[in-house]
Design an enzyme around this catalytic site. Structure first.
Site, PDB file in Angstrom:
ATOM      1  CD  GLU A   1       4.350   1.456   9.482  1.00  0.00           C
ATOM      2  OE1 GLU A   1       3.732   1.553   8.428  1.00  0.00           O
ATOM      3  OE2 GLU A   1       3.796   1.537  10.599  1.00  0.00           O
TER       4      GLU A   1
ATOM      5  CE1 TYR B   1       5.821   6.636  12.726  1.00  0.00           C
ATOM      6  CE2 TYR B   1       6.208   6.991  10.385  1.00  0.00           C
ATOM      7  CZ  TYR B   1       5.935   6.143  11.439  1.00  0.00           C
ATOM      8  OH  TYR B   1       5.786   4.799  11.217  1.00  0.00           O
TER       9      TYR B   1
ATOM     10  CD  GLU C   1       8.281   3.745   8.784  1.00  0.00           C
ATOM     11  OE1 GLU C   1       8.351   2.852   7.940  1.00  0.00           O
ATOM     12  OE2 GLU C   1       7.197   4.227   9.157  1.00  0.00           O
TER      13      GLU C   1
ATOM     14  CG  HIS D   1       7.158   1.684   4.700  1.00  0.00           C
ATOM     15  ND1 HIS D   1       6.945   2.237   5.949  1.00  0.00           N
ATOM     16  CD2 HIS D   1       5.937   1.597   4.115  1.00  0.00           C
ATOM     17  CE1 HIS D   1       5.654   2.476   6.107  1.00  0.00           C
ATOM     18  NE2 HIS D   1       5.020   2.098   5.020  1.00  0.00           N
TER      19      HIS D   1
ATOM     20  CG  ASP E   1       3.744  -1.056   2.780  1.00  0.00           C
ATOM     21  OD1 ASP E   1       3.161  -1.068   1.664  1.00  0.00           O
ATOM     22  OD2 ASP E   1       3.282  -0.492   3.793  1.00  0.00           O
TER      23      ASP E   1
ATOM     24  CG  ASP F   1       3.085  -5.418   2.052  1.00  0.00           C
ATOM     25  OD1 ASP F   1       3.882  -4.889   2.818  1.00  0.00           O
ATOM     26  OD2 ASP F   1       1.832  -5.249   2.138  1.00  0.00           O
TER      27      ASP F   1
ATOM     28  CG  HIS G   1       0.944  -4.167   5.553  1.00  0.00           C
ATOM     29  ND1 HIS G   1       1.093  -3.863   4.218  1.00  0.00           N
ATOM     30  CD2 HIS G   1       0.672  -3.000   6.184  1.00  0.00           C
ATOM     31  CE1 HIS G   1       0.911  -2.560   4.049  1.00  0.00           C
ATOM     32  NE2 HIS G   1       0.653  -2.015   5.225  1.00  0.00           N
TER      33      HIS G   1
END
Ligand SMILES: *[C@@H]1O[C@H](CO)[C@@H](O)[C@H](O)[C@H]1NC(C)=O
Ligand SMILES: *[C@@H]1O[C@H](CO)[C@@H](O)[C@H](O)[C@H]1NC(C)=O
Ligand SMILES: *[C@@H]1O[C@H](CO)[C@@H](O)[C@H](O)[C@H]1NC(C)=O
Ligand SMILES: *[C@@H]1O[C@H](CO)[C@@H](O)[C@H](O)[C@H]1NC(C)=O
Ligand SMILES: *[C@@H]1O[C@H](CO)[C@@H](O)[C@H](O)[C@H]1NC(C)=O
Length: 301
Positions: free
Chosen positions: A63, A95, A97, A148, A182, A227, A265
């Protein structure tokens, strides 16, 4: 020194030797929740991240939401001896990451890396795979496969992660692979039944070292094992010393609110012994020696 203190000292020595004697090599994965350079520039965030990173020989940040290198540069400016390798920005919408590996360049190097070719568009953020050199004769290198997942596609993505494993192991002819990140592999995102029917659970050779039931979330109101770290290969198995979430709010005495300004997290961490080969005979000899001194201490007391 009083004999109880002496005993304590000897017992502590004994424990250190039994635990492996040498320093472990620690690999961490952390979803740093929408990490931007603006967030990183906040002193409490920076200070905590620097402390978390200092525990790790390799850290896989997730992220990281930054089209430049600024976020990572800020972190590396306060963390000596670390280098990094990032993926491109990944995501299906605006969006996006990236995955960022931050690693201690005096202890490891990147040998190889590639972005998984996600032809079927199975992943929102396809793994950016990297192979690292390790200071171990038993395991000279290890491959990391970060993921992720998108919370609505957890089952599909985690089954596709098995294909990534096959791709990597064929491409580089290796068995020792650590899949981590994650995974959102719990609570509303993945039922126990679906979790247990995943290929990474039913195929032999995969070890989920962050156990079901371990809380990897910061909020007191949640208890989910989102995670994960999944280990494959004999070398990894042999060197595996410990794996656990790192409860940074407790360790750094942060309130829930303070901790949530960093992330919702916990990082998850795995420790590999560096020299398992040389340890055992040495430990045995030392054990004998120390038992002897314990006995002598007992005699004197
Ligand atoms: C890193 O530190 C150097 C020297 O202190 C400074 O010139 C540079 O601007 C810093 N980089 C960032 C991204 O803050
Ligand atoms: C790392 O990030 C920078 C900035 O976003 C980008 O230019 C570069 O291509 C990335 N590296 C890889 C291997 O994708
Ligand atoms: C950085 O690496 C050098 C060379 O290995 C070492 O001497 C030094 O202690 C390291 N610095 C830190 C802060 O770990
Ligand atoms: C990804 O796979 C597709 C289909 O096999 C192929 O056409 C494409 O060239 C591949 N891309 C890369 C970067 O390897
Ligand atoms: C989370 O739930 C597990 C059982 O699934 C329990 O063993 C554990 O103690 C709980 N952890 C916290 C922090 O509440």
């Amino acid at each position: 020194m009083p004999h109880m203190a002496k005993h304590g000292f000897v017992v502590a020595l004994l424990l250190i030797l039994l635990a492996g004697g040498t320093e472990a090599f620690r690999i961490c994965a952390f979803n740093a929740q929408r990490l931007t350079s603006a967030k990183m520039a906040k002193k409490p965030v920076m200070d905590t991240l620097v402390q978390i990173l200092a525990r790790c020989d390799i850290m896989v940040l997730q992220e990281v939401v930054d089209s430049s290198q600024k976020t990572v540069s800020l972190l590396l400016n306060s963390s000596r001896n670390y280098s990094f390798l990032n993926s491109s920005l990944l995501g299906r919408s605006t969006y996006k990451e990236k995955y960022v590996y931050i690693y201690r360049s005096d202890k490891t190097q990147i040998l190889n890396s590639y972005q998984y070719n996600d032809t079927g568009d199975l992943f929102a953020r396809e793994p950016f795979v990297a192979q690292f050199a390790l200071p171990s004769k038993i395991l000279p290198s290890v491959v990391l496969v970060p993921l992720h997942t998108a919370p609505k596609d957890v089952e599909k993505e985690l089954n596709a992660l098995y294909d990534v494993f096959l791709d990597v192991s064929q491409r580089w002819q290796i068995e020792d692979v650590i899949l981590l990140g994650d995974f959102n592999a719990d609570c509303a995102s993945l039922t126990k039944k679906r979790l247990n029917s995943l290929l990474l659970r039913t195929k032999a050779g995969f070890h989920w070292v962050i156990s079901d039931g371990e809380d990897t979330t910061v909020r007191a109101s949640t208890n989910c094992t989102y995670d994960r770290i999944v280990v494959h290969g004999q070398g990894c198995q042999t060197l595996l010393r410990a794996a656990a979430p790192f409860n940074f709010p407790r360790s750094f005495e942060l309130t829930e609110k303070e901790a949530l300004s960093i992330s919702d997290h916990y990082p998850v961490e795995i420790e590999l012994s560096q020299a398992a080969q040389a340890i055992q005979p040495l430990s045995l000899a030392m054990l004998l020696l120390l038992s002897l001194s314990l006995f002598q201490l007992g005699q004197r007391a």
